[in-house]
Structure formats: C-alpha cells, structure tokens
Motif scaffolding. Structure first.
Motif, PDB file in Angstrom:
ATOM      1  N   ASP A   6      26.986  69.110  34.580  1.00 29.76           N
ATOM      2  CA  ASP A   6      27.936  69.998  35.199  1.00 29.76           C
ATOM      3  C   ASP A   6      29.403  68.838  35.049  1.00 29.76           C
ATOM      4  O   ASP A   6      30.406  68.574  35.592  1.00 29.76           O
ATOM      5  CB  ASP A   6      28.183  69.827  37.517  1.00 29.76           C
ATOM      6  CG  ASP A   6      28.996  71.022  37.493  1.00 29.76           C
ATOM      7  OD1 ASP A   6      29.004  72.274  36.901  1.00 29.76           O
ATOM      8  OD2 ASP A   6      28.692  70.672  38.549  1.00 29.76           O
ATOM      9  N   THR A  26      26.671  73.294  32.782  1.00 34.18           N
ATOM     10  CA  THR A  26      27.511  74.110  32.910  1.00 34.18           C
ATOM     11  C   THR A  26      28.858  73.624  32.993  1.00 34.18           C
ATOM     12  O   THR A  26      29.450  72.692  33.297  1.00 34.18           O
ATOM     13  CB  THR A  26      27.240  74.503  34.694  1.00 34.18           C
ATOM     14  OG1 THR A  26      27.139  72.802  35.874  1.00 34.18           O
ATOM     15  CG2 THR A  26      26.033  75.356  34.729  1.00 34.18           C
ATOM     16  N   ASN A  28      33.019  74.983  34.261  1.00 38.06           N
ATOM     17  CA  ASN A  28      34.071  75.925  34.894  1.00 38.06           C
ATOM     18  C   ASN A  28      35.443  76.256  34.525  1.00 38.06           C
ATOM     19  O   ASN A  28      35.992  75.416  33.707  1.00 38.06           O
ATOM     20  CB  ASN A  28      33.479  76.229  36.747  1.00 38.06           C
ATOM     21  CG  ASN A  28      33.835  74.773  37.264  1.00 38.06           C
ATOM     22  OD1 ASN A  28      35.049  74.196  36.676  1.00 38.06           O
ATOM     23  ND2 ASN A  28      33.315  74.265  37.738  1.00 38.06           N
ATOM     24  N   LYS A  84      29.359  82.764  32.941  1.00 33.69           N
ATOM     25  CA  LYS A  84      29.656  82.412  34.154  1.00 33.69           C
ATOM     26  C   LYS A  84      29.977  83.272  35.798  1.00 33.69           C
ATOM     27  O   LYS A  84      31.702  83.510  34.690  1.00 33.69           O
ATOM     28  CB  LYS A  84      30.221  81.169  34.567  1.00 33.69           C
ATOM     29  CG  LYS A  84      28.928  80.757  35.459  1.00 33.69           C
ATOM     30  CD  LYS A  84      29.910  78.790  35.659  1.00 33.69           C
ATOM     31  CE  LYS A  84      29.804  78.350  36.860  1.00 33.69           C
ATOM     32  NZ  LYS A  84      29.904  77.165  36.576  1.00 33.69           N
ATOM     33  N   PHE A 130      27.046  76.828  46.445  1.00 34.19           N
ATOM     34  CA  PHE A 130      27.904  75.534  45.847  1.00 34.19           C
ATOM     35  C   PHE A 130      28.067  74.687  47.458  1.00 34.19           C
ATOM     36  O   PHE A 130      28.233  74.621  48.011  1.00 34.19           O
ATOM     37  CB  PHE A 130      29.760  75.349  45.680  1.00 34.19           C
ATOM     38  CG  PHE A 130      29.756  75.913  44.478  1.00 34.19           C
ATOM     39  CD1 PHE A 130      29.471  76.252  43.494  1.00 34.19           C
ATOM     40  CD2 PHE A 130      31.335  75.391  43.965  1.00 34.19           C
ATOM     41  CE1 PHE A 130      29.589  77.105  42.476  1.00 34.19           C
ATOM     42  CE2 PHE A 130      31.696  75.844  42.894  1.00 34.19           C
ATOM     43  CZ  PHE A 130      30.823  76.437  42.080  1.00 34.19           C
ATOM     44  N   ARG A 133      30.675  72.412  49.021  1.00 31.10           N
ATOM     45  CA  ARG A 133      31.686  72.651  49.334  1.00 31.10           C
ATOM     46  C   ARG A 133      31.583  73.235  50.573  1.00 31.10           C
ATOM     47  O   ARG A 133      32.193  73.057  51.441  1.00 31.10           O
ATOM     48  CB  ARG A 133      32.632  73.505  48.221  1.00 31.10           C
ATOM     49  CG  ARG A 133      33.031  73.454  47.247  1.00 31.10           C
ATOM     50  CD  ARG A 133      34.168  73.949  46.575  1.00 31.10           C
ATOM     51  NE  ARG A 133      34.426  73.660  45.155  1.00 31.10           N
ATOM     52  CZ  ARG A 133      34.503  74.391  44.211  1.00 31.10           C
ATOM     53  NH1 ARG A 133      35.466  75.056  44.385  1.00 31.10           N
ATOM     54  NH2 ARG A 133      34.920  73.562  42.773  1.00 31.10           N
ATOM     55  N   ALA A 164      24.571  74.397  42.371  1.00 33.00           N
ATOM     56  CA  ALA A 164      26.400  72.791  42.361  1.00 33.00           C
ATOM     57  C   ALA A 164      26.767  73.158  44.076  1.00 33.00           C
ATOM     58  O   ALA A 164      26.098  72.936  44.487  1.00 33.00           O
ATOM     59  CB  ALA A 164      26.626  74.531  42.231  1.00 33.00           C
ATOM     60  N   SER A 165      27.692  72.346  43.164  1.00 32.74           N
ATOM     61  CA  SER A 165      28.477  71.318  44.447  1.00 32.74           C
ATOM     62  C   SER A 165      27.664  70.570  44.655  1.00 32.74           C
ATOM     63  O   SER A 165      28.240  70.084  46.016  1.00 32.74           O
ATOM     64  CB  SER A 165      29.009  72.311  44.775  1.00 32.74           C
ATOM     65  OG  SER A 165      30.402  71.993  45.827  1.00 32.74           O
ATOM     66  N   ARG A 167      26.832  66.328  46.081  1.00 35.28           N
ATOM     67  CA  ARG A 167      27.983  65.126  45.706  1.00 35.28           C
ATOM     68  C   ARG A 167      26.753  63.759  45.741  1.00 35.28           C
ATOM     69  O   ARG A 167      26.901  62.865  45.924  1.00 35.28           O
ATOM     70  CB  ARG A 167      28.736  65.872  47.302  1.00 35.28           C
ATOM     71  CG  ARG A 167      29.638  66.959  47.051  1.00 35.28           C
ATOM     72  CD  ARG A 167      30.623  66.621  46.037  1.00 35.28           C
ATOM     73  NE  ARG A 167      31.384  67.704  46.133  1.00 35.28           N
ATOM     74  CZ  ARG A 167      31.816  68.791  46.504  1.00 35.28           C
ATOM     75  NH1 ARG A 167      32.466  68.016  48.206  1.00 35.28           N
ATOM     76  NH2 ARG A 167      32.448  69.418  46.559  1.00 35.28           N
ATOM     77  N   THR A 184      22.621  71.422  38.990  1.00 36.73           N
ATOM     78  CA  THR A 184      23.592  70.888  37.953  1.00 36.73           C
ATOM     79  C   THR A 184      24.436  69.878  38.074  1.00 36.73           C
ATOM     80  O   THR A 184      25.153  69.500  39.541  1.00 36.73           O
ATOM     81  CB  THR A 184      24.549  72.289  37.910  1.00 36.73           C
ATOM     82  OG1 THR A 184      24.952  71.646  36.166  1.00 36.73           O
ATOM     83  CG2 THR A 184      26.037  72.913  38.786  1.00 36.73           C
TER      84      THR A 184
HETATM   85  O1  G3P Z   1      30.375  74.270  38.541  1.00 37.97           O
HETATM   86  C1  G3P Z   1      30.322  74.292  39.502  1.00 37.97           C
HETATM   87  C2  G3P Z   1      30.271  73.183  40.913  1.00 37.97           C
HETATM   88  O2  G3P Z   1      29.385  72.826  40.685  1.00 37.97           O
HETATM   89  C3  G3P Z   1      31.791  72.358  41.157  1.00 37.97           C
HETATM   90  O3  G3P Z   1      31.549  71.721  42.010  1.00 37.97           O
HETATM   91  O4  G3P Z   1      32.481  69.536  42.986  1.00 37.97           O
HETATM   92  O5  G3P Z   1      34.165  71.075  41.866  1.00 37.97           O
HETATM   93  O6  G3P Z   1      32.951  71.420  44.142  1.00 37.97           O
HETATM   94  P1  G3P Z   1      32.615  71.061  42.793  1.00 37.97           P
END
Ligand code: G3P
Length: 216
Positions: A6, A26, A28, A84, A130, A133, A164-165, A167, A184
């Motif tokens: 990511d 990925t 963004n 995306k 995500f 988040r 995704a997202s 941590r 990712t």
């Molecule tokens: O690719 C999108 C996602 O993985 C974003 O992660 O850490 O910004 O919530 P984050």
C-alpha cells in the motif's frame, strides 16, 4: 493469501519486490500526493513495469461519467491497471460499466457489509474494507472482514476481499485466519511481519556460539 503493498513510493516497492513477497500494489490520492509533483500516469506506468500483479490507480472524479473518463485513460497505461472507485452510488455505477468493458475495479472506502454486498453485485474484482479507520473510531474492523467473507461465500461472489488500512501485523494474521483473499500492507508493516525478538535473540546466541567454537 496475496500481499499487495500500500504505497506509491518506488523505493519501497523496489525493496518489497526484492523480498519476493509482493503480488500487487494499491495507491490512492493521498499516497500519490506524498510523492510530490509527479506525473500521475507516468508514475503508475513505472509501478506497472516493476510489479507484474494488479496495480490499483484511483479516480478522483465524484460522478460516474468523470470516473469512466479517467479510468478508461488509466486502463490504457498497462494491462495490469485496476481502477479504484469509491463506494458511492456513482462509483458503483461506474464499476458496473467498467465490468462490462472488461476492466477490473477495486471498490474502495468500504466501511460496512452492506456496502460490500453492493460492490459485489456491481461486479467489483476487489472490495477494500478499511479496517484500521474503523478501529480508530472504536468499531471492530476485523468483524467487518469476517462478515464480508461470510456473505461472499454464501453467494459465491467472485469479488476478492482486499483488507486495507492495515495498522499492525495482527491485522494480517487475523485476516488470513478469516480467509481474506488479499491484504494491502504499508512497507513498515511488511518489515514488522518478519521480525520477532526471539528470532533476534536466538540468532545472536547462534552467532556468538559459532564464533567461539573455532569450527572451520
Ligand atoms: O489504500 C487505502 C488504505 O489502505 C488507507 O489506509 O492507513 O490511510 O487508513 P490508512
């Protein structure tokens, strides 16, 4: 389980590729913005050359017409580009059309099982829940992965669950236990996945004993 990285950072992608662990990338708009004043299409093209797997490039239009215009341009960059689109009604409309045109879509910004169900019905190749988040606002991100995996299994949807997202390394282990198709992962977490204090301690002891032994 597939591992995507990511990031839009070429050095991180190169290092992760050298580890032999990466199946795709990925990006963004926030990750692209971190790379400074780059040319978007040229940057995506470079990533596509470095990684043979699916590379997600995110549209920034909010209406389906704009998303289709952008996505059709992105799809020309390389055969492994995945468009995306955000999980909005406009994004789902565009997803359906991309699907009919034979272009893969990763539907992003998913925060509920209901949204994931709609993405699968629209023909998304990937759904991106995500989880970090959700955890951040006191909800259970991993429960969402469990629910989506179950729903997709119930109806044999082909849409792949792309966690995704992320941590922490535990997000990856828990996702794997639930049978998520892809995670990712930020570069830092890929490095963390490989480390354990007992591995370091054990290696130090082996190295010291070997040096002391005089074995040739
Ligand atoms: O690719 C999108 C996602 O993985 C974003 O992660 O850490 O910004 O919530 P984050």
């Amino acid at each position: 389980m597939k591992f995507f990285i990511d990031t839009a950072n070429l050095s991180e992608i190169k290092q992760a590729m050298e580890m032999g662990l990466i199946d795709g990338v990925t990006t963004n708009p926030s990750l692209m913005a971190k790379e400074g004043k780059i040319d978007f299409k040229k940057h995506i093209a470079k990533i596509c050359e470095m990684v043979p797997g699916d590379i997600s490039a995110e549209v920034t239009s909010l209406d389906s017409e704009g998303m289709l215009k952008e996505g059709r341009e992105f799809a020309k960059i390389a055969s492994n580009v995945v468009i995306k689109c955000p999980l909005t009604l406009e994004g789902l409309k565009a997803t359906r059309i991309f699907r009919e045109e034979g272009t893969k879509v990763n539907v992003t910004l998913c925060f509920s099982a209901a949204q994931a169900l709609l993405a699968a019905k629209a023909g998304a190749s990937y759904i991106s829940p995500f989880i970090g988040r959700l955890d951040d606002i006191g909800q259970n991100g991993m429960q969402l992965i469990s629910d989506i995996v179950q729903i997709y299994e119930n109806y044999d949807f082909e849409t792949q669950v792309l966690v995704a997202s992320v941590r922490s390394p535990m997000h990856i282990v828990d996702s794997a236990l639930l049978g998520a198709d892809v995670a990712t992962i930020p570069f830092k977490i890929i490095q963390q996945l490989a480390t354990h204090p007992l591995t370091d301690k054990g290696l130090d002891a082996f190295t010291a004993d070997w040096k002391k032994s005089g074995i040739k």
